[in-house]
Structure formats: structure tokens, C-alpha cells
Write a protein that holds these residues in place. Sequence first.
Motif, PDB file in Angstrom:
ATOM      1  N   HIS A 136       0.843  -1.201   0.000  1.00 23.87           N
ATOM      2  CA  HIS A 136       0.000   0.000   0.000  1.00 23.87           C
ATOM      3  C   HIS A 136       0.872   1.242   0.000  1.00 23.87           C
ATOM      4  O   HIS A 136       1.948   1.262   0.610  1.00 23.87           O
ATOM      5  CB  HIS A 136      -0.921   0.035   1.225  1.00 23.87           C
ATOM      6  CG  HIS A 136      -1.812  -1.151   1.355  1.00 23.87           C
ATOM      7  ND1 HIS A 136      -2.909  -1.354   0.555  1.00 23.87           N
ATOM      8  CD2 HIS A 136      -1.752  -2.218   2.208  1.00 23.87           C
ATOM      9  CE1 HIS A 136      -3.510  -2.483   0.905  1.00 23.87           C
ATOM     10  NE2 HIS A 136      -2.824  -3.030   1.900  1.00 23.87           N
ATOM     11  N   ARG A 138       0.280   5.358   0.793  1.00 24.90           N
ATOM     12  CA  ARG A 138      -0.604   6.434   1.229  1.00 24.90           C
ATOM     13  C   ARG A 138       0.200   7.722   1.205  1.00 24.90           C
ATOM     14  O   ARG A 138       1.010   8.000   2.072  1.00 24.90           O
ATOM     15  CB  ARG A 138      -1.144   6.157   2.641  1.00 24.90           C
ATOM     16  CG  ARG A 138      -2.101   4.982   2.710  1.00 24.90           C
ATOM     17  CD  ARG A 138      -3.378   5.257   1.936  1.00 24.90           C
ATOM     18  NE  ARG A 138      -4.346   4.162   2.005  1.00 24.90           N
ATOM     19  CZ  ARG A 138      -4.411   3.164   1.149  1.00 24.90           C
ATOM     20  NH1 ARG A 138      -3.540   3.115   0.141  1.00 24.90           N
ATOM     21  NH2 ARG A 138      -5.315   2.209   1.262  1.00 24.90           N
ATOM     22  N   ALA A 166      -4.251   8.159   7.601  1.00 21.89           N
ATOM     23  CA  ALA A 166      -3.844   7.148   6.629  1.00 21.89           C
ATOM     24  C   ALA A 166      -3.676   5.787   7.289  1.00 21.89           C
ATOM     25  O   ALA A 166      -4.106   4.760   6.745  1.00 21.89           O
ATOM     26  CB  ALA A 166      -2.543   7.576   5.960  1.00 21.89           C
TER      27      ALA A 166
END
Length: 222
Positions: A136, A138, A166
Motif C-alpha cells: 500500500h 498512502r 492514513a
Amino acid sequence: MTSAGTLVFTDVDETLIRPKSLFDFLEFFFTGRYGDAGARHARATRQHLARLQRAGAGREEANRAYYGAWRGQPAGEVAEWGRRWFDERRAGGAFYLPRTRAALRRHREEGAVLVLVSGAFDAVLDPIAADIGAAHVRGTRPHLRDGLYTGAVIGPPVIGEGKRAAVRAVLRGYPHVAADDCYAYGDHLSDLPMLTEVGRPVVVGGSRELSAALPAADVLPY
């Protein structure tokens, strides 16, 4: 030891990599793409941000102002230059901070999910995420219109409290993972909101302010 499925959040600049990516990439892109005029634009942007900070602007405000420099640039082209920037810096050596890079490698080998959390944008972050195997990313989201950056950002910058938001957003996607079992790495007091969201914060480098705010945190020297 990291348990399987644990989330490991990490700041990027001066936590995982040595350079301040936004400024380094700003100069790399505009000088490489537009020559002397681009170099002047990058220099003027840095001077503008320095004035804002001297006037008392916080990191969040400065982060928003930074993206104004990208107004009118095509996102696809910027992304390509981002890959080129990463390849050149990575090949030059001394790009990653070795202790953080090694720690994240161990986490991933033990089954952790890596998450980059940064005020930088996808052009900078995506190549790093691909290289280290982060699941991921962010980062601050520049606003686009017809494929061009408008100079605005979508939502709050991922700085300070934006990092807390986040982390929480990612954790919601992993209801089986306890925040107390997760790790977070950061080097600056602005990372404190992210670090306090997990049970295993790690202070990278020698920030006295951050260590004082998190006396129980592990410390990873540079």
C-alpha cells in the motif's frame, strides 16, 4: 519477530531513503525537462516554501504549496520521470538508509504487509513501493484535470494528522489485525500521530523530540 499479517507503516524521507524526495525530484524533473528555465522554477519554488516556513507555516501548509509548482504538468509524463529519478538514484548507491531497509526486508520475509506513508506523491512513491514490496502507498494526492496537475491536492496532505488518518484507513481494511501488533517507522515529530497509532513504534535516527514523546519506542540509529 513480526507475525504473519502484521502491518508495518513507514515514513519515507530520511526514514527509509536519504534524500528529501520532493525537493530532489522537483529539481530532477524541471531541470531535466525544461533546462535552465526549469531549474529557475525549482529554485523559486524552494525559496517560496522557505519563506512560508520562516513565516510560521506548518509542514501541512508547505506540503500543499509544494504541489502548486506542478500546475499544468502531465501526470503520465511526471510518473515516467519519477521512474527515471528512482532508477538513477537507486543505481547511484546510498539511496536507502540501510538499517531501515534491512528491517523492512525482515518484516516482509516474516509475512508483514508494508505500507508507505508520506507527504510525497505517487510519481515518487510508486517506484519505491515496487522495489521494496510495499502493498500500500498512502501519499498526498495531487488533483488532476484532463490528465494535468491543477496545483491543488485532494483532501489533507499526508503529514502530521494526515498520517494518523492514513494508518487508520489502512487498518480498517485489515479487521483481523490488531493495531497493537503493528509497527511504524518515523524520524520526525510530524510522524508522531502515525507512530502513536500502533503498538510498536520505531524512532529512526536521533530525534530527541520524537524519542521524548515516545520513551518506550525502539530506536533505530542511522
